[in-house]
Design a protein around this motif. Structure first.
Motif, mmCIF file in Angstrom:
data_model
loop_
_atom_site.group_PDB
_atom_site.id
_atom_site.type_symbol
_atom_site.label_atom_id
_atom_site.label_comp_id
_atom_site.label_asym_id
_atom_site.label_seq_id
_atom_site.Cartn_x
_atom_site.Cartn_y
_atom_site.Cartn_z
ATOM 1 N N ILE A 211 0.791 -1.137 0.230
ATOM 2 C CA ILE A 211 -0.083 -0.041 -0.065
ATOM 3 C C ILE A 211 0.835 1.105 -0.028
ATOM 4 C CG2 ILE A 211 -1.614 1.411 1.402
ATOM 5 C CD1 ILE A 211 -2.847 -1.567 2.152
ATOM 6 N N ALA A 212 2.013 1.218 0.794
ATOM 7 C CA ALA A 212 2.873 2.166 0.769
ATOM 8 C C ALA A 212 3.504 2.625 -0.441
ATOM 9 C CB ALA A 212 4.011 2.246 1.934
ATOM 10 N N VAL A 213 3.860 1.430 -1.096
ATOM 11 C CA VAL A 213 4.622 1.821 -2.516
ATOM 12 C C VAL A 213 3.520 2.348 -3.450
ATOM 13 C CG1 VAL A 213 5.685 0.518 -4.461
ATOM 14 C CG2 VAL A 213 6.504 -0.094 -2.042
ATOM 15 N N LEU A 214 2.432 1.867 -3.431
ATOM 16 C CA LEU A 214 1.262 2.324 -4.608
ATOM 17 C C LEU A 214 0.974 3.713 -4.073
ATOM 18 C CD1 LEU A 214 -0.914 -0.965 -4.466
ATOM 19 C CD2 LEU A 214 0.719 -0.148 -6.292
ATOM 20 N N CYS A 215 0.885 4.128 -2.853
ATOM 21 C CA CYS A 215 0.631 5.382 -2.451
ATOM 22 C C CYS A 215 1.537 6.506 -3.033
ATOM 23 C CB CYS A 215 0.343 5.680 -0.856
ATOM 24 S SG CYS A 215 -1.237 5.069 -0.339
ATOM 25 N N ILE A 216 2.588 6.235 -3.146
ATOM 26 C CA ILE A 216 3.791 7.173 -3.649
ATOM 27 C C ILE A 216 3.366 7.700 -4.974
ATOM 28 C CG2 ILE A 216 6.143 7.366 -4.546
ATOM 29 C CD1 ILE A 216 6.866 5.759 -2.180
ATOM 30 N N ALA B 139 2.524 1.343 10.037
ATOM 31 C CA ALA B 139 3.476 0.733 9.159
ATOM 32 C C ALA B 139 3.379 1.225 7.792
ATOM 33 C CB ALA B 139 3.136 -0.981 9.039
ATOM 34 N N ILE B 140 2.091 1.620 7.214
ATOM 35 C CA ILE B 140 1.933 2.077 6.007
ATOM 36 C C ILE B 140 2.335 3.312 6.033
ATOM 37 C CG2 ILE B 140 0.248 2.902 4.356
ATOM 38 C CD1 ILE B 140 -1.651 0.745 5.419
ATOM 39 N N HIS B 141 2.148 4.320 7.077
ATOM 40 C CA HIS B 141 2.619 5.533 7.129
ATOM 41 C C HIS B 141 4.304 5.641 7.274
ATOM 42 C CE1 HIS B 141 1.332 9.764 9.096
ATOM 43 N NE2 HIS B 141 2.518 9.774 8.145
ATOM 44 N N ALA B 142 4.776 4.997 8.152
ATOM 45 C CA ALA B 142 6.321 4.969 8.090
ATOM 46 C C ALA B 142 6.965 4.588 6.843
ATOM 47 C CB ALA B 142 6.736 3.917 9.507
ATOM 48 N N ALA B 143 6.510 3.277 6.176
ATOM 49 C CA ALA B 143 7.033 2.899 4.996
ATOM 50 C C ALA B 143 6.847 3.766 3.892
ATOM 51 C CB ALA B 143 6.328 1.614 4.486
ATOM 52 N N ALA C 66 10.736 11.795 10.590
ATOM 53 C CA ALA C 66 9.877 11.836 9.487
ATOM 54 C C ALA C 66 9.303 10.364 8.950
ATOM 55 C CB ALA C 66 9.823 12.846 8.266
ATOM 56 N N GLY C 67 10.336 9.407 9.198
ATOM 57 C CA GLY C 67 10.029 8.071 8.867
ATOM 58 C C GLY C 67 9.596 7.226 9.768
ATOM 59 N N VAL C 68 9.974 7.645 10.887
ATOM 60 C CA VAL C 68 9.753 6.624 12.161
ATOM 61 C C VAL C 68 8.809 7.538 13.102
ATOM 62 C CG1 VAL C 68 10.610 5.130 13.923
ATOM 63 C CG2 VAL C 68 11.536 5.288 11.808
ATOM 64 N N ALA C 69 9.494 8.420 13.737
ATOM 65 C CA ALA C 69 8.854 9.035 14.901
ATOM 66 C C ALA C 69 7.292 9.799 14.685
ATOM 67 C CB ALA C 69 9.858 10.184 15.659
ATOM 68 N N ALA C 70 7.323 10.796 13.686
ATOM 69 C CA ALA C 70 6.191 11.230 13.051
ATOM 70 C C ALA C 70 5.038 10.323 12.876
ATOM 71 C CB ALA C 70 6.508 12.341 12.039
ATOM 72 N N PRO C 71 5.281 9.245 12.073
ATOM 73 C CA PRO C 71 4.151 8.604 11.621
ATOM 74 C C PRO C 71 3.595 7.828 12.850
ATOM 75 C CG PRO C 71 5.932 8.108 10.027
ATOM 76 C CD PRO C 71 6.405 9.130 11.294
ATOM 77 N N PHE C 72 4.365 7.317 13.925
ATOM 78 C CA PHE C 72 3.939 6.685 15.055
ATOM 79 C C PHE C 72 3.124 7.726 15.751
ATOM 80 C CE2 PHE C 72 4.395 5.486 19.471
ATOM 81 C CZ PHE C 72 3.972 4.034 19.285
ATOM 82 N N ALA C 73 3.360 8.903 15.931
ATOM 83 C CA ALA C 73 2.806 9.912 16.809
ATOM 84 C C ALA C 73 1.586 10.328 16.012
ATOM 85 C CB ALA C 73 3.446 11.082 17.086
ATOM 86 N N GLU C 74 1.786 10.598 14.724
ATOM 87 C CA GLU C 74 0.434 10.957 14.118
ATOM 88 C C GLU C 74 -0.453 9.951 14.238
ATOM 89 O OE1 GLU C 74 1.932 12.314 10.141
ATOM 90 O OE2 GLU C 74 2.547 14.173 11.077
ATOM 91 N N GLU C 75 -0.332 8.798 13.941
ATOM 92 C CA GLU C 75 -1.482 7.733 13.959
ATOM 93 C C GLU C 75 -1.788 7.353 15.003
ATOM 94 O OE1 GLU C 75 -2.560 6.388 11.128
ATOM 95 O OE2 GLU C 75 -1.143 7.751 10.204
ATOM 96 N N ILE C 76 -1.315 7.693 16.131
ATOM 97 C CA ILE C 76 -1.809 7.371 17.479
ATOM 98 C C ILE C 76 -2.941 8.472 17.519
ATOM 99 C CG2 ILE C 76 -1.442 8.068 19.883
ATOM 100 C CD1 ILE C 76 1.105 6.769 19.752
ATOM 101 N N TYR C 77 -2.552 9.851 17.343
ATOM 102 C CA TYR C 77 -3.550 10.883 17.282
ATOM 103 C C TYR C 77 -4.892 10.770 16.209
ATOM 104 C CZ TYR C 77 -5.931 15.245 17.278
ATOM 105 O OH TYR C 77 -7.077 16.327 17.415
#
Length: 154
Positions: A11-16, A131-135, A59-70
């Motif tokens: 999904i991440a690859v297709l979203c690019i 996982a999608i957001h981080a990838a 932006a690849g690890v920390a932000a996706p984790f925090a943004e998805e929680i919220y």
């Protein structure tokens, strides 16, 4: 489950190309130059290894984790309780796009927010949109820094 891990990467690859196309189409509609509006924020000095590694971690690890929680864990969950799936996906996606603060990327980011909300709804776990957001972010950053390293202006 392992199948969700592989599906998340797909999904991440297709979203690019999807998100890039939505963003470019919106930039054309606004008569803006087709560029990466976030590139100047992400890599103001151009390519540096420190910048590349730092942004991958942030932006690849920390932000996706925090943004998805919220956005999916708190906001989408609250909206879904009162409005149902369709309205909650739409509202949380629009807010996700708006919070990124750059008009040119709002529609593309909103589409990504919808993809992430649907992935959360379908999988039943917050780890799938994380996982999608981080990838997605990590692959996008790798492509951006590769272009900068090659001397291209995104």
């Amino acid at each position: 489950p392992r199948r969700w891990l592989w599906l998340s990467l797909l999904i991440a690859v297709l979203c690019i190309p999807l998100i890039s196309g939505v963003t470019a189409g919106f930039q054309l509609l606004l008569d803006h130059p087709i560029t990466s509006p976030q590139a100047r924020l992400i890599a103001p000095e151009g390519f540096t290894w420190t910048g590349a590694v730092g942004m991958l971690l942030l932006a690849g690890v920390a932000a996706p984790f925090a943004e998805e929680i919220y956005f999916r864990g708190v906001l989408y969950g609250l909206l879904r309780r009162y409005w149902g799936v369709v309205a909650s996906v739409a509202v949380s996606a629009l807010l996700f796009g708006a919070i990124h603060g750059i008009l040119d990327v709002l529609p593309g980011t909103a589409v990504m927010g919808a993809v992430l909300a649907v992935a959360y709804e379908r999988s039943g776990t917050l780890w799938v949109p994380v996982a999608i957001h981080a990838a997605y972010n990590s692959l996008s950053l790798i492509l951006l820094f590769a272009a900068l390293h090659a001397g291209l202006t995104p």
